[in-house]
Enzyme design. Structure first.
Site: not given
Length: 119
Positions: A6, A8-10, A13
């Site tokens: 996802n 948006a997930c740190s 990333r």
């Protein structure tokens, strides 16, 4: 190697950053857009050596609305859990890396990413 993320997930990333730093060859699957089928979820669970409740984000709103914390965690209810993950992919723990050797890891830490790279 494939990584379910996802964006948006740190944690996702961070995993991608580490994979890039290591020069890994991988494919990104944005699993909220390219939703895994029930069979794909079962395959990943087999590769992980886990059950669906082990990779379910039970604190998410969808899980609370479904009352998943009260669901039985047994073989008789396994398909119910898998179906819920396919219908509500946001509930799938992330990131998940499928390794070259046919296994997979939930890659929430640098150590788990490195473990996937070593397989």
């Amino acid at each position: 190697m494939e990584i379910w993320i996802n964006p948006a997930c740190s944690k996702c990333r961070s995993a991608l950053t580490l994979l890039d730093a290591e020069g890994a060859d991988y494919t990104v699957r944005r699993y909220l857009e390219d939703v895994p089928t029930e069979d794909e979820i079962r395959d990943v669970l087999t590769r992980l050596g886990l059950e669906p409740w082990d990779i379910t984000r039970t604190r998410e709103t969808d899980a609370k609305e479904l009352g998943m914390k009260a669901w039985a965690r047994d073989e008789a209810n396994r398909d119910r859990w898998v179906r819920a993950l396919a219908e509500h992919p946001k509930l799938i723990q992330r990131p998940i890396i499928t390794a070259e050797d046919g296994t997979a890891v939930v890659a929430r830490t640098d150590e788990a990413v490195r473990d996937a790279l070593s397989r």
